[in-house]
Structures are given as structure tokens and as C-alpha cells.
Design a protein around this motif. Structure first.
Motif, mmCIF file in Angstrom:
data_model
loop_
_atom_site.group_PDB
_atom_site.id
_atom_site.type_symbol
_atom_site.label_atom_id
_atom_site.label_comp_id
_atom_site.label_asym_id
_atom_site.label_seq_id
_atom_site.Cartn_x
_atom_site.Cartn_y
_atom_site.Cartn_z
ATOM 1 N N ALA A 157 9.187 11.890 -23.497
ATOM 2 C CA ALA A 157 8.749 10.549 -24.055
ATOM 3 C C ALA A 157 7.124 10.793 -24.299
ATOM 4 N N LEU A 158 6.437 11.526 -23.518
ATOM 5 C CA LEU A 158 4.988 11.896 -23.761
ATOM 6 C C LEU A 158 4.843 12.648 -25.176
ATOM 7 N N ILE A 159 5.699 13.561 -25.268
ATOM 8 C CA ILE A 159 5.617 14.754 -26.484
ATOM 9 C C ILE A 159 5.898 13.737 -27.677
ATOM 10 N N GLU A 160 6.992 13.045 -27.709
ATOM 11 C CA GLU A 160 7.468 11.993 -28.779
ATOM 12 C C GLU A 160 6.350 11.067 -29.155
ATOM 13 N N ASN A 161 5.837 10.505 -28.140
ATOM 14 C CA ASN A 161 4.812 9.294 -28.300
ATOM 15 C C ASN A 161 3.343 10.044 -28.509
ATOM 16 N N ASN A 162 3.105 11.494 -28.567
ATOM 17 C CA ASN A 162 1.791 11.752 -28.732
ATOM 18 C C ASN A 162 0.661 11.639 -27.829
ATOM 19 N N LYS A 163 1.135 11.687 -26.547
ATOM 20 C CA LYS A 163 0.339 11.146 -25.535
ATOM 21 C C LYS A 163 -0.367 12.567 -24.793
ATOM 22 N N PRO A 164 -1.577 12.558 -24.515
ATOM 23 C CA PRO A 164 -2.233 13.789 -23.901
ATOM 24 C C PRO A 164 -1.828 13.921 -22.633
ATOM 25 N N PHE A 165 -1.230 15.070 -22.308
ATOM 26 C CA PHE A 165 -0.867 15.127 -20.953
ATOM 27 C C PHE A 165 -1.051 16.693 -20.307
ATOM 28 N N ILE A 166 -1.091 16.621 -18.794
ATOM 29 C CA ILE A 166 -0.882 17.901 -18.126
ATOM 30 C C ILE A 166 0.022 17.508 -17.027
ATOM 31 N N VAL A 167 0.879 18.612 -16.739
ATOM 32 C CA VAL A 167 1.718 18.713 -15.373
ATOM 33 C C VAL A 167 0.992 19.174 -14.474
ATOM 34 N N LEU A 168 1.084 18.523 -13.353
ATOM 35 C CA LEU A 168 0.523 18.818 -12.042
ATOM 36 C C LEU A 168 1.634 19.016 -11.170
ATOM 37 N N SER A 169 1.588 20.430 -10.628
ATOM 38 C CA SER A 169 2.645 20.777 -9.581
ATOM 39 C C SER A 169 1.961 21.240 -8.363
ATOM 40 N N GLY A 170 2.743 21.788 -7.489
ATOM 41 C CA GLY A 170 2.115 21.970 -6.281
ATOM 42 C C GLY A 170 2.198 21.160 -5.199
ATOM 43 N N ASP A 171 1.830 21.370 -3.896
ATOM 44 C CA ASP A 171 1.445 20.327 -2.912
ATOM 45 C C ASP A 171 0.210 19.428 -3.354
ATOM 46 N N ALA A 172 0.351 18.506 -2.486
ATOM 47 C CA ALA A 172 -0.576 17.191 -2.441
ATOM 48 C C ALA A 172 -2.055 17.702 -2.809
ATOM 49 N N GLU A 173 -2.314 18.576 -1.694
ATOM 50 C CA GLU A 173 -3.638 18.987 -1.941
ATOM 51 C C GLU A 173 -4.047 19.904 -3.206
ATOM 52 N N MET A 174 -3.089 20.908 -3.649
ATOM 53 C CA MET A 174 -3.282 21.734 -4.549
ATOM 54 C C MET A 174 -3.229 20.743 -6.102
ATOM 55 N N ARG A 175 -2.502 19.579 -5.989
ATOM 56 C CA ARG A 175 -2.571 18.829 -7.130
ATOM 57 C C ARG A 175 -3.758 18.143 -7.150
ATOM 58 N N PHE A 176 -4.235 17.687 -6.103
ATOM 59 C CA PHE A 176 -5.674 16.912 -6.106
ATOM 60 C C PHE A 176 -6.779 17.640 -6.504
ATOM 61 N N GLN A 177 -6.716 19.045 -6.022
ATOM 62 C CA GLN A 177 -8.034 19.873 -6.346
ATOM 63 C C GLN A 177 -8.056 20.151 -7.832
ATOM 64 N N LYS A 178 -6.644 20.510 -8.399
ATOM 65 C CA LYS A 178 -6.394 20.528 -9.861
ATOM 66 C C LYS A 178 -6.672 19.530 -10.687
ATOM 67 N N ALA A 179 -6.518 18.270 -10.291
ATOM 68 C CA ALA A 179 -6.772 17.382 -10.840
ATOM 69 C C ALA A 179 -8.313 16.926 -11.145
ATOM 70 N N ILE A 180 -8.923 17.188 -10.014
ATOM 71 C CA ILE A 180 -10.620 16.906 -9.879
ATOM 72 C C ILE A 180 -11.151 17.720 -10.946
ATOM 73 N N ALA A 181 -10.759 19.257 -10.943
ATOM 74 C CA ALA A 181 -11.296 20.220 -11.852
ATOM 75 C C ALA A 181 -11.035 19.944 -13.403
ATOM 76 N N ILE A 182 -9.986 19.130 -13.484
ATOM 77 C CA ILE A 182 -9.483 18.900 -14.960
ATOM 78 C C ILE A 182 -10.177 17.747 -15.425
#
Length: 705
Positions: A157-182
Motif C-alpha cells: 500500500a505504501l509503494i502503490e501510493n508513493n509514500k516515503p517509508f523505512i522498515v524498522l526491524s529488531g527488538d524495541a530498543e534497536m528500533r528506537f535507536q535506529k529511528a532516532i538516527a533516521i
């Protein structure tokens, strides 16, 4: 109704909006809370959870299609209220796109008003939460066995509607730290005027944002021209050796190479389009039915075409193409000379036939020997055996375009084993690409990032200066650098002598530098003057003017910095009017005078003094370098630390009929090596035989004698 689905637009306050998006039980709420707390701002909770829980608690009823519009309205009310309180950032724990996808999954359709609003709503970035976290059951979740399929539908749905996205994987802390950096990077991108889509495109290229920022500044401020002091000439920057001295240094190298890792480095990324440019122009402009070739030559003053046709039978590919023409055209014998020449050129360049202009130079037929036709690849393999080998092993590294890799490998496989067998030497070959992370951004004439017709940013290869990254990755004691098209027929042994001599000079210099660096920590004041003289006479580097006032400990620190650098010994040929770089003494931004290879485009020719200095140059740089890329302790230098970042080039290009400006990185043997220890040595013209246009193959250096 539609009014209640509108997304609030905050004017005068550039808030970065992030949508936390994904299937149920993927940690969206946890992440939204964490990010809001970290960035000291607000988040909008998921309206559907409270709405449906209340419905279950009071009526024991589950969600039906009719609930979704009410859920969407409630979600937008929560989001718009939170947006008004946001502090630079806003995080939405779900959004209407989530509601739209659930509607399509569970009910097979989506209300038109909800669908329109979900498509229209904009966020700077979507974080798509992955399903690699444990499922948490509650009375509102009902599809733990369909997580993979559900995740794919959310992603699509994101691809078809041309929405900018990044997949977040890993445990909660890993996702949190990755999201902050992004988010921190996205903030920087927004400050530079880029959108979320732009940020993802930049992320895909691997180009650091700070590099793009520097490039945009360069476009805005321009690039200062080189400050020429005087041309480097014999006995003033250029060393001249006798034949006996060349032989002595060659022998010295031969005696030392057994303990050294040797590598030949050949930039070979480009296609051969420039070689055949004048022939492509001929095919595009010539009318065989209404004009003779001679008339075209006179009309266009096409001297290169005249030379090509006069020597056509001397080209190493003539017999092959001529034979193919005769096979394909039964009436070939009845053609007149113009027809034969026209169709020869057409077949040589036609995409369906030989397509020479779109192939890499390295695989083209260059030299016609008695029993075979040699490509530049063949000649470089021979050379690598002659001067870049030790203990029965030769190492050769080509930088190639990714699209040409298969053609390179096919050509290599044809000749490698034969050359190894004939020379009793094993040849190890590596191929590398120019990294996309070294590409540079293009701008329009107002220095605004240029966009293609599909609204994408335009990035272009950063020129041969980008290859400093490839060179930096090599593990070698001595690296020989030579361009792919600078090869010769029948004279490889003579070429090898001069290459080995340059290497001998480098080894001698390197060993002397190592001896000084090794004893600097225990050196006395009286011994310092010896190093000063060495720097002046052998390294072309004078100490700074107030060096004598330094305390001994500071003199030692200074001398270590001056001596402990990569080294290059560069062959220079007498200037015979070839376009390109030459050797000059140049003042840098700190007032230091150093030896540099300077391109014509780096010189301010409108300045009479600079133009005069340039005109007095006696020598030319044939890209004939021997390099030491390890320090005196055997550890690799980080070659990126020795680049003059202010010595790149701004060039004019065109895309889709529109003018644009591009930035080329400091050239590999220009600014990219500006801070190296540099020695220039005059070498004979026989060492310089480039093939810039196809007619160069008619020169004696490329013809069988």
C-alpha cells in the motif's frame, strides 16, 4: 464528512511528521511513546483501540465496515489536536492509511472518502514496523497466523501510493535507536530543503548528507582556481635521469621487489564513446543518397574522418568487419567506395553489430600482431607480468563500470591463462566499481538541486577522483597506476624499464623517510638540519618560515607530519600540446608551495600572470604513477585524509534538454593526491601512447613494425 477527514496544516512552523505504520501487534504504540518522549513533543494515540474496546465492553460487538469511517474521523481529530501542540516533531501511532488497508483486508473495499483522505495525507516519513516481534494476544487481535501476508499488504500500500517509508526491524530498543538516527538525518535533509522522498533517494545512494551539503556550498560559492607559482621544470621540480640511472633504479627495484606486495591499478570505467564521436556525428549527418563522403568532409571540415578513411585498412578491426560486411551483403562487390566506407562505419558502431562506441575501451581491438589481435586488457596483463610481479605472481586491479563487468570478464578469460603460461606467472585480477556513494548532486543554473521529469534528484558520477576510494581499499606496498588506453605495441619491455625505475626511486625515498621517522623521537637539535635539507632536495618540501623558532618537541611533531604521508613518483613527458594536466609549483590556502599536477580547468586563464605561467609549462602528466600507500611501519594510510577537498571541478552538462551543473571530485592524480609526498621524473615520450580517438591507433606506437 470530508471536512472531518482533513489533515491539519500548520503554517509558519515546519513540523516533521512521522507516521508509525504497520499491522497489529508490531510495537507501534511503544515506539510512538518513546520517540515523543525523546524529542520532547507529542504523539497521537490510536483512536480505533479505545473505540472498539468500548464497543466490545458495552455491546460485545466487534468491528464492522460501518465503523471505519467513524474511526477515521476520530483518528483525525486526535491527530489534529496533537499537531497544534507539537514541538518540531509529531508522531502518529497509526494513520488513515492503516485504516484504509485494514478495510481492504477485512471487507474487500474502502469507503471512497476514507480512501481519498488516506492517499492525500502527507507525512515526512512512514516507519513500517516489522513482524519480527512476538504476537501479543488480546480480544481485539485475531490474525496471528496471517502476519506475513498482512505485512506485505501494508508494505504494498505504501509503494502503490508513493509514500516515503523505512522498515524498522529488531527488538524495541534497536528500533528506537535506529529511528532516532533516521529522524536526526531526516531533520538535516529537511534543513537542506529536501523532502522525505529525497531523503530516501539519498539514503539509497549511500552519499553522506554532509557531503551533499558541502557540494551545494561549493556550487554556491564556486571553486577557487589553483594559485600557480611557476611551472615545474628540469632541476626545479622535475628530476632528469640518464639511461644508466634509469637502469640503476630499475635494478634496485628488482632487488627489493621479492619482499613487496605489488599491484597494478588501471582506471577503466568509461565507455569508448569519445573515441568514435566524430564517426557517430558522420552517421547522424551524412546522407548517402544525396551527398558524397568527400563533399561531407569539405562541408564539415571533417579532417578526422579523412584520416580515418585514409588509414582504414590499418585498423586492427578492419579485416573482421570487412569480412562480416561481405557475408551479410551479397552485392558488396558492386558497391562504390562511399557505400563500403559508410556501411563499414555503420556496422562498427551499430548496436546490433559491433557497437564499439558503447563498449569499454579495455575490450576493443587495439593492436594487430602476427597471430592475434590484442586489446588494452591484453597489453596491461603483459605489462603487469613485466613490472608488477614478484615471486611468480602478478596482481592487477581494474576499476570498471558495473554494466561492463561481464564483457571485461569474458575478455580476461580469453587471454589470461595464455599469458600466464607464456610468462610462467600467475596473474590475480580484481575488478571494482566506482562507488555510488561517491556520486555528486547536480544543480540547475540557480544552484537549486536539479530534478528529472519524474521529480527525482539527479546524481552523477564524481569523476575519476572518486577512485581514491578504490585505491584506498587496496592492500599493497607498491601500486603502479596507468590509464586503460595508454598502451603500446611491441615496446612493453622498454615501458617496463621506466616503470621499474620509478618504483626504484620510490623505494629509495621511502626507505630514507622511514629511517628519519624511526629516529625522530631520539633526534638531537643538530640532526634536524639534515632532515630539512632532505625535505628541500628530495621531497620538494621546505619547512615553514618560522620553523627555527620551534622548540625541539614541536619540530619533531611537525617533521613527523611532513614525512609520514603517502608517496607518489610521477612520470612526466615533454609537453607536445596534449590537453590535460601538467606539473606546477602551487601555493595552497596556507601559503605553502607544493608540487602539484594541475588540470587546465583549474587555472584562471583570464589572469595574465597565471596564463603566462601555464604557457611556460614544459611537461605533461601522462598518468604514469608509482605509489606507496603504507606508512613506514607497514600500516595503510587512509588516503581520504590527503585530499584537497577544495580542488574539484564544476562542469556544465545537459539532461532532458535542460542545462545543469555537476561537481566532479578532486581528480585522482590532482586534488585527491594533493597532500602526498610528490616527486616528478621526466620519462621518454614512448611511455605515453593514449588512444583518445580511434585515429590514434594509426600512430606508429600502435602499428606493427
Amino acid at each position: 464528512m470530508e471536512e472531518n477527514l482533513k489533515q491539519l496544516q500548520i503554517t509558519g512552523n515546519d513540523i516533521i511528521k512521522i507516521a508509525i505504520y504497520g499491522p497489529e501487534s508490531t510495537g507501534k504504540t511503544t515506539l510512538a511513546k518513546q520517540l515523543a518522549n525523546h524529542f520532547n513533543t507529542v504523539w497521537a494515540p490510536e483512536f480505533a483501540r479505545d473505540y472498539l474496546q468500548e464497543k466490545w465492553n458495552t455491546k460485545k460487538e466487534i468491528c464492522v465496515a460501518e465503523d471505519l469511517l467513524s474511526i477515521a474521523i476520530g483518528q483525525m481529530q486526535l491527530e489534529n489536536e496533537a499537531l497544534q501542540k507539537a514541538n518540531n516533531y509529531f508522531f502518529a501511532d497509526t494513520c488513515l492509511m492503516v485504516t484504509k488497508v485494514f478495510s481492504e483486508i477485512y471487507y474487500g473495499f474502502c469507503d471512497a472518502k476514507l480512501d481519498k483522505a488516506a492517499r492525500k495525507h502527507k507525512y515526512d516519513l512512514f516507519f513500517l514496523t516489522d513482524i519480527d516481534v512476538a504476537w501479543e494476544q488480546d480480544n481485539l487481535r485475531d490474525a496471528p497466523d496471517e502476519r506475513v501476508a498482512t505485512f506485505e499488504k501494508f508494505k504494498q500500500a505504501l509503494i502503490e501510493n508513493n509514500k516515503p517509508f523505512i522498515v524498522l526491524s529488531g527488538d524495541a530498543e534497536m528500533r528506537f535507536q535506529k529511528a532516532i538516527a533516521i529522524i536526526e538525518e531526516l531533520t538535516k535533509a529537511k534543513e537542506l530543503g529536501f523532502s522525505g522522498h529525497d531523503y530516501l533517494q539519498i539514503l539509497e545512494t549511500g552519499i553522506p548528507l554532509n557531503s551533499i551539503e558541502k557540494q551545494l556550498t561549493i556550487f554556491k560559492n564556486g571553486i577557487a582556481k589553483a594559485n600557480l607559482v611557476r611551472p615545474a621544470i628540469i632541476n626545479d621540480g622535475i628530476l632528469k635521469l640518464t639511461k644508466e640511472e634509469f637502469q640503476k633504479y630499475s635494478d634496485y627495484f628488482e632487488g627489493k621487489k621479492g619482499k613487496l606486495k605489488l599491484k597494478k591499478f588501471v582506471p577503466a570505467s568509461g565507455a569508448a564513446s569519445r573515441m568514435f564521436k566524430f564517426l557517430n556525428e558522420f552517421l547522424n549527418e551524412f546522407d548517402l543518397e544525396n551527398e558524397t563522403i568527400n563533399a561531407y568532409i569539405n562541408r564539415k571540415k571533417a579532417n578526422n574522418l579523412l584520416i580515418f578513411l585514409a588509414g582504414i585498412e590499418k585498423f586492427p578491426f578492419f579485416k573482421t568487419i570487412d569480412k562480416k560486411l561481405k557475408e551479410d551483403h551479397f552485392d558488396f562487390g558492386s558497391w562504390n567506395k562511399d557505400q563500403k566506407n559508410y556501411h563499414f562505419i555503420k556496422m562498427m558502431l551499430d548496436l546490433e553489430h559491433y557497437d564499439f562506441a558503447n563498449k569499454p575501451k579495455g575490450i576493443l581491438p587495439f593492436h594487430n600482431y602476427q597471430n592475434y589481435i590484442a586489446t588494452p586488457i591484453h597489453e596491461h596483463l603483459i605489462e603487469s607480468v613485466l613490472y608488477a610481479s614478484s615471486n611468480g605472481n602478478a596482481n592487477l586491479h581494474f576499476t570498471v563500470s558495473e554494466i561492463h563487468k561481464t564483457q571485461f570478464e569474458k575478455t580476461l578469460n580469453k587471454v589470461k591463462s595464455k599469458i600466464e603460461s607464456e610468462n610462467n606467472t600467475a596473474i590475480k585480477i580484481n575488478l571494482s566499481y566506482q562507488k555510488t556513494a561517491t556520486d555528486t548532486i547536480a544543480v540547475d543554473l540557480n544552484n537549486i538541486p536539479f530534478r528529472s521529469s519524474n521529480d527525482k534528484l539527479v546524481f552523477r558520477p564524481g569523476g575519476h577522483g572518486a577512485l581514491i576510494e578504490n585505491l584506498n581499499s587496496l592492500d599493497a606496498d607498491i601500486v603502479f597506476i596507468k590509464n586503460i588506453d595508454n598502451v603500446i605495441q611491441n615496446e612493453s619491455e622498454a615501458i617496463a624499464l621506466y616503470k621499474k625505475a620509478l618504483a626504484g626511486i620510490l623505494i629509495e625515498l621511502q626507505r630514507k623517510i622511514a629511517s628519519y621517522l624511526s629516529k625522530l623521537d631520539k633526534i638531537s637539535e643538530n640532526e634536524i638540519s639534515e632532515i630539512e635539507i632532505f625535505l628541500d632536495k628530495k621531497v620538494n618540501s621546505k619547512v615553514i618560515s618560522d620553523f627555527s623558532k620551534y622548540a625541539l618537541e614541536h619540530k619533531i611533531i611537525y617533521l613527523k607530519e611532513v614525512l609520514n604521508r603517502p608517496i607518489r613518483v610521477c612520470g612526466m613527458v615533454k609537453n607536445e600540446g596534449e590537453p590535460g594536466g601538467g606539473p606546477f609549483w602551487v601555493n595552497d590556502s596556507k601559503g605553502n608551495t607544493t608540487l602539484q599536477i594541475v588540470e587546465t580547468s583549474q587555472i584562471d586563464l583570464s589572469n595574465e600572470n597565471q596564463a603566462l605561467i601555464a604557457s611556460n609549462a614544459t611537461h605533461f602528466n601522462p598518468v604514469d604513477l608509482v605509489c606507496a600507500i603504507k606508512n613506514y611501519k607497514g600500516s595503510k594510510f587512509d588516503l581520504r585524509e590527503y585530499i584537497d577537498v577544495n580542488s574539484g571541478f564544476i562542469v556544465d552538462k545537459n539532461k532532458e534538454g535542460k542545462p545543469l551543473k555537476c561537481y566532479e571530485l578532486p581528480g585522482l592524480w590532482n586534488g585527491a593526491m594533493a597532500k602526498w609526498i610528490t616527486v616528478f621524473v621526466e620519462v621518454p615520450l614512448i611511455t605515453f601512447n593514449p588512444v583518445k580517438i580511434v585515429n590514434d591507433l594509426l600512430k606508429s606506437a600502435h602499428q606493427q613494425q
